[in-house]
Motif scaffolding. Structure first.
Motif, PDB file in Angstrom:
ATOM      1  N   LEU A   1      58.949 -31.212  29.409  1.00 24.32           N
ATOM      2  CA  LEU A   1      58.496 -29.880  28.876  1.00 24.32           C
ATOM      3  C   LEU A   1      59.601 -28.914  29.102  1.00 24.32           C
ATOM      4  N   PRO A   2      59.509 -27.764  28.164  1.00 21.76           N
ATOM      5  CA  PRO A   2      60.266 -26.595  28.225  1.00 21.76           C
ATOM      6  C   PRO A   2      59.917 -25.826  29.494  1.00 21.76           C
TER       7      PRO A   2
ATOM      8  N   SER B   1      48.228 -32.703  36.806  1.00 23.20           N
ATOM      9  CA  SER B   1      48.593 -31.572  36.210  1.00 23.20           C
ATOM     10  C   SER B   1      49.599 -32.047  35.159  1.00 23.20           C
ATOM     11  N   GLN B   2      49.500 -31.075  34.056  1.00 25.12           N
ATOM     12  CA  GLN B   2      50.375 -31.111  32.781  1.00 25.12           C
ATOM     13  C   GLN B   2      51.765 -30.751  33.162  1.00 25.12           C
TER      14      GLN B   2
ATOM     15  N   GLU C   1      44.967 -35.821  30.088  1.00 30.42           N
ATOM     16  CA  GLU C   1      46.040 -34.916  30.405  1.00 30.42           C
ATOM     17  C   GLU C   1      47.059 -35.548  29.245  1.00 30.42           C
ATOM     18  N   LYS C   2      46.771 -36.917  28.898  1.00 30.84           N
ATOM     19  CA  LYS C   2      47.879 -37.531  27.971  1.00 30.84           C
ATOM     20  C   LYS C   2      47.654 -37.019  26.564  1.00 30.84           C
TER      21      LYS C   2
ATOM     22  N   GLU D   1      46.105 -27.614  34.312  1.00 31.12           N
ATOM     23  CA  GLU D   1      45.104 -28.402  35.204  1.00 31.12           C
ATOM     24  C   GLU D   1      43.889 -28.873  34.462  1.00 31.12           C
ATOM     25  N   GLY D   2      43.634 -28.647  33.140  1.00 26.08           N
ATOM     26  CA  GLY D   2      42.703 -28.918  32.484  1.00 26.08           C
ATOM     27  C   GLY D   2      41.454 -27.982  32.156  1.00 26.08           C
ATOM     28  N   SER D   3      40.554 -28.288  31.451  1.00 20.48           N
ATOM     29  CA  SER D   3      39.703 -27.363  31.039  1.00 20.48           C
ATOM     30  C   SER D   3      38.828 -26.662  32.250  1.00 20.48           C
TER      31      SER D   3
END
Lengths: 314, 93
Positions: free
Chosen positions: A204-205, A197-198, A145-146, A179-181
């Motif tokens: 983040l906007p 989770s991102q 996620e980074k 949440e990823g792929s």
């Protein structure tokens, strides 16, 4: 040239040398004096010190912003050398990092757009994400996620009676997967290993990560065709691939200075004012029949009332 | 052939962006007799800076001074620019 009031004798350059030192002259065949005279001992014979001290630099530096909005900014800098301006231009184009789609995993593509063409187009889409929140990712590293942003496109073109739905895939149909792929579908291990989770990334906007412009057409479909793919975006800079360049373009130029060599009066003055399409010249009434012609503003060229040209466009 | 007070510096992973600015700043130093940069080959990402100074200072000193002065100048430019943009943003809202 001794100053009678003070004891200090400040030697000055004769005007033609001062012109050579500070101005680029645009002659009919080619510009002259383009090399800036930086060598500090250049005018030693006149006793003029050409070296630049940091205090003088700080005193003479001026920045004036002409126009600024979300996409463009145009500004003047007075007091720096062309080398620094050029360095800024090069850095803006090539060394400021952004996020762009690098890997595209295509599950289904029955459109007429070939896989690689579609992937190329996806890479060029501008992504509204702050690259400072992410790390660089090398080839061997796992996608987490980074360092990765995952997008998904899942569009089927159908016919509903007379109408055709989803005949073009636009960039707002590219959904962000915080949440990823989700691929590959039938195994437990996914292409990315997101620890968290991102959605909770600071900075983040509010509306999440998306494409900068929602109306970019990525592909066009006909009924029965579908596109299902995932795009993984990573951080990079323009010197690797132009998709990572944050600016549409960045340019600089020297500020032009127009000097009238002689007084222009009367009908000739009016004719001159009319001839120039960008309004460089202006008429000044001197009272009698004659009118003099003078320069309107310090920024004559490239700025007429209708359109404004910009220096750095995003 | 030995030349007094002359040195050649090789900077890896840099190109004209940095080389031109350093050369410009070196020229402004009164104790620098010769300063120039070149990229030996466009496919190799390195540059070579050649400096010769008077006996008052050394190439090392001139190079360090040029870089520190440049950092100061660019910091000042950044401060002025940020001041102007914040003013301009304030004018908008």
């Amino acid at each position: 040239m001794a100053d009678a009031s003070s004891g200090e004798h400040e030697p000055e350059l004769p005007p033609h040398l001062e012109l050579q030192r500070t101005r680029v002259v645009c002659a009919p065949d080619a510009p002259s004096y383009t090399e800036s005279v930086q060598y500090s001992g250049a005018y030693m014979a006149y006793g003029v010190d050409n070296s630049l001290r940091i205090e003088d630099f700080c005193k003479n530096l001026r920045v004036e912003i002409i126009s600024m909005n979300e996409e463009d900014i145009e500004f003047d800098i007075v007091g720096i050398d062309a080398a620094i301006a050029n360095a800024f231009r090069r850095i803006l184009i090539a060394e400021v990092p952004t996020m762009a789609i690098e890997k595209v995993y295509i599950a289904n593509n029955t459109s007429v757009i070939q896989d690689e063409v579609l992937a190329h187009r996806l890479g060029l889409l501008p992504i509204k994400a702050d690259p400072r929140l992410f790390d660089y990712k090398s080839e061997e590293e796992n996608a987490n996620e980074k360092n990765t942003i995952v997008f998904k496109i899942d569009v089927v073109c159908t016919r509903k009676g007379e109408r055709v739905l989803n005949s073009s895939v636009t960039s707002d149909q590219m959904k962000w997967l915080p949440e990823g792929s989700e691929m590959p579908f039938n195994t437990m291990t996914k292409f990315t290993s997101f620890g968290s989770s991102q959605k909770n990334l600071p900075g983040l906007p509010a509306e999440g990560i998306s494409c900068q412009y929602p109306d970019i057409i990525v592909a066009k479909l006909r009924p029965g065709q579908a596109i299902e793919l995932e795009g993984h975006a990573i951080k990079g800079s323009g010197n690797i691939h132009a998709k990572w360049s944050p600016v549409a373009t960045a340019r600089y130029r020297m500020l032009p200075e127009v000097n009238l060599m002689e007084d222009i009066q009367g009908k000739l003055a009016e004719e001159l004012v009319q001839k120039c399409p960008t309004g460089v010249f202006d008429i000044e009434d001197v009272g009698t029949d004659s009118v003099n012609c003078l320069l309107q503003s310090r920024r004559p060229l490239w700025q007429d009332q209708g359109t404004a040209r910009c220096v750095a466009s995003v | 052939m030995k030349v007094m007070n002359a040195a050649t510096f090789t900077v890896e992973r840099e190109d004209h962006t940095v080389g031109n600015v350093i050369r410009m700043q070196l020229h402004r130093d009164p104790s620098v007799l010769f300063a120039g940069y070149r990229l030996p080959h466009p496919l190799q990402y390195r540059l070579v800076v050649k400096i010769q100074t008077t006996s008052q200072s050394s190439p090392m000193q001139a190079y360090n001074l040029a870089i520190t002065d440049l950092i100061k100048e660019l910091d000042h430019l950044k401060a002025v620019f940020e001041h102007e943009t914040s003013q301009k943003q304030a004018d908008y809202y």
